[in-house]
Design an enzyme around this catalytic site. Structure first.
Site, PDB file in Angstrom:
ATOM      1  N   PHE A  27      49.043 -75.542  34.866  1.00 23.93           N
ATOM      2  CA  PHE A  27      48.284 -75.094  36.029  1.00 23.93           C
ATOM      3  C   PHE A  27      48.136 -73.576  36.032  1.00 23.93           C
ATOM      4  CE2 PHE A  27      50.877 -78.825  36.738  1.00 23.93           C
ATOM      5  CZ  PHE A  27      49.915 -79.767  37.057  1.00 23.93           C
ATOM      6  N   GLY A  57      59.313 -71.804  37.895  1.00 23.75           N
ATOM      7  CA  GLY A  57      58.255 -72.821  37.742  1.00 23.75           C
ATOM      8  C   GLY A  57      57.648 -72.779  36.358  1.00 23.75           C
ATOM      9  N   SER A  63      51.984 -70.714  31.534  1.00 23.39           N
ATOM     10  CA  SER A  63      52.066 -69.305  31.946  1.00 23.39           C
ATOM     11  C   SER A  63      53.106 -68.562  31.116  1.00 23.39           C
ATOM     12  CB  SER A  63      52.436 -69.217  33.430  1.00 23.39           C
ATOM     13  OG  SER A  63      53.543 -70.068  33.716  1.00 23.39           O
ATOM     14  N   SER A 135      65.824 -73.771  41.197  1.00 25.86           N
ATOM     15  CA  SER A 135      65.776 -72.307  41.310  1.00 25.86           C
ATOM     16  C   SER A 135      66.895 -71.762  42.197  1.00 25.86           C
ATOM     17  CB  SER A 135      64.415 -71.873  41.843  1.00 25.86           C
ATOM     18  OG  SER A 135      64.133 -72.520  43.065  1.00 25.86           O
ATOM     19  N   HIS A 155      55.892 -75.977  46.072  1.00 29.66           N
ATOM     20  CA  HIS A 155      54.943 -75.483  47.070  1.00 29.66           C
ATOM     21  C   HIS A 155      55.197 -76.021  48.467  1.00 29.66           C
ATOM     22  CE1 HIS A 155      51.667 -74.118  44.006  1.00 29.66           C
ATOM     23  NE2 HIS A 155      52.734 -73.344  44.024  1.00 29.66           N
ATOM     24  N   HIS A 180      52.100 -66.915  42.857  1.00 27.39           N
ATOM     25  CA  HIS A 180      50.919 -67.684  42.460  1.00 27.39           C
ATOM     26  C   HIS A 180      50.488 -68.627  43.577  1.00 27.39           C
ATOM     27  CE1 HIS A 180      48.608 -70.409  39.522  1.00 27.39           C
ATOM     28  NE2 HIS A 180      47.983 -69.254  39.594  1.00 27.39           N
ATOM     29  N   ASP A 181      49.218 -69.025  43.542  1.00 27.33           N
ATOM     30  CA  ASP A 181      48.648 -70.001  44.483  1.00 27.33           C
ATOM     31  C   ASP A 181      48.617 -69.486  45.919  1.00 27.33           C
ATOM     32  OD1 ASP A 181      48.318 -72.089  42.406  1.00 27.33           O
ATOM     33  OD2 ASP A 181      50.501 -72.050  42.381  1.00 27.33           O
TER      34      ASP A 181
HETATM   35  N1  SAH Z   1      53.757 -72.074  35.684  1.00 26.61           N
HETATM   36  C1  SAH Z   1      53.356 -73.428  35.347  1.00 26.61           C
HETATM   37  C2  SAH Z   1      53.122 -74.310  36.574  1.00 26.61           C
HETATM   38  C3  SAH Z   1      54.345 -74.563  37.408  1.00 26.61           C
HETATM   39  S1  SAH Z   1      54.165 -76.027  38.389  1.00 26.61           S
HETATM   40  C4  SAH Z   1      52.108 -73.406  34.458  1.00 26.61           C
HETATM   41  O1  SAH Z   1      51.692 -72.333  34.003  1.00 26.61           O
HETATM   42  O2  SAH Z   1      51.541 -74.480  34.188  1.00 26.61           O
HETATM   43  C5  SAH Z   1      55.586 -75.922  39.404  1.00 26.61           C
HETATM   44  C6  SAH Z   1      56.896 -76.208  38.690  1.00 26.61           C
HETATM   45  O3  SAH Z   1      57.929 -75.876  39.603  1.00 26.61           O
HETATM   46  C7  SAH Z   1      57.139 -77.669  38.285  1.00 26.61           C
HETATM   47  O4  SAH Z   1      57.383 -77.753  36.901  1.00 26.61           O
HETATM   48  C8  SAH Z   1      58.382 -78.082  39.080  1.00 26.61           C
HETATM   49  O5  SAH Z   1      59.303 -78.888  38.358  1.00 26.61           O
HETATM   50  C9  SAH Z   1      59.003 -76.755  39.403  1.00 26.61           C
HETATM   51  N2  SAH Z   1      59.817 -76.758  40.603  1.00 26.61           N
HETATM   52  C10 SAH Z   1      59.493 -77.210  41.832  1.00 26.61           C
HETATM   53  N3  SAH Z   1      60.500 -77.017  42.688  1.00 26.61           N
HETATM   54  C11 SAH Z   1      61.501 -76.430  41.987  1.00 26.61           C
HETATM   55  C12 SAH Z   1      62.802 -75.972  42.304  1.00 26.61           C
HETATM   56  N4  SAH Z   1      63.295 -76.084  43.538  1.00 26.61           N
HETATM   57  N5  SAH Z   1      63.550 -75.430  41.332  1.00 26.61           N
HETATM   58  C13 SAH Z   1      63.076 -75.311  40.073  1.00 26.61           C
HETATM   59  N6  SAH Z   1      61.832 -75.706  39.713  1.00 26.61           N
HETATM   60  C14 SAH Z   1      61.062 -76.262  40.652  1.00 26.61           C
HETATM   61 MG    MG Z   2      50.850 -72.214  40.341  1.00 26.75          MG
END
Ligand code: SAH
Ligand code: MG
Length: 225
Positions: A27, A57, A63, A135, A155, A180-181
């Protein structure tokens, strides 16, 4: 704008890195990815740089290719954190679910192996450190300021607020907080990333220095000399 990255500026990534980015599910539109590269380069090469940045993420590393490509020639590192179980919207029955990323053993999403493949293909295994945990759990053992923190994790309001609280404090003075977003118009996307962006600005600890698509670049105010 292309979600596949086919029209990425050729000079920022090597050919193999470009291919790794193109092939990885994820994404990150190419214009925002290129902005990430530029910002990462700037903050990792500043005179007071500490030599690494943090991404929250990872997903499959799309990314991360750009952050790593910025770090590698500087001898810097990137730490990317993800439990690799996906966000809400990646779960079965949700909009962004990808059945190819389900581990048949657990029956749950597992993007970790796909992330490793992306880093291998991009030649970034020596540059990128994957942390496989939530995280906020990673934050419990963290203890070092970073040149940048890029928040692109969960999100939900809870997840986004927790990431801001746990990770914004680790941006070094003069360093960058990237979010992001961020969609000022609710018609374009969910609120939580926008809300933490506003909260970071309202704290007075950060000023906005850049915006690229839904990416916002904030800089930590340096203490008065
Ligand atoms: N940067 C990525 C997109 C990230 S999508 C790209 O370039 O495609 C969001 C990611 O955040 C997912 O892989 C999900 O597993 C992770 N995520 C969501 N909540 C989280 C949390 N509490 N701790 C760690 N990772 C998390
Ligand atoms: Mg994003």
């Amino acid at each position: 704008m292309s979600a596949t990255g086919a029209d990425a500026p050729a000079t920022l990534l090597s050919e193999t890195q470009q291919r790794a980015f193109d092939e990885a599910p994820g994404f990150m539109p190419v214009d925002e990815a290129a902005a990430l590269h530029t910002v990462a380069t700037e903050y990792l090469s500043a005179p007071d740089a500490v030599g690494f940045g943090v991404e929250i993420g990872t997903y499959c590393g799309k990314s991360t290719v750009w952050l790593g490509a910025a770090a590698a020639p500087l001898g810097a590192l990137v730490v990317t954190i993800d439990h690799h179980r996906g966000s809400e919207e990646h779960q079965p029955g949700w909009e962004y679910h990808d059945t190819d990323l389900v581990d048949p053993h657990t029956g749950t999403l597992d993007t970790s192996a796909r992330f490793r493949r992306t880093m291998f293909d991009a030649g970034l295994e020596q540059t990128v450190i994957g942390m496989l945990t939530a995280s906020t759990t990673a934050a419990q053992v963290w203890g070092k300021p970073a040149d940048f923190v890029f928040i692109d994790g969960g999100h939900s309001s809870e997840a986004a607020q927790a990431d801001l609280a746990a990770w914004a404090p680790w941006v070094r003075p003069g360093g960058a907080l990237l979010i992001h977003d961020v969609f000022p118009d609710p018609a374009d996307g969910g609120r939580p990333p926008f809300e933490i962006y506003e909260k970071a600005l309202a704290s007075g600890e950060f000023t906005e220095v850049g915006a690229h698509g839904s990416l916002r670049v904030l800089q930590r105010v340096r203490p008065a000399a």
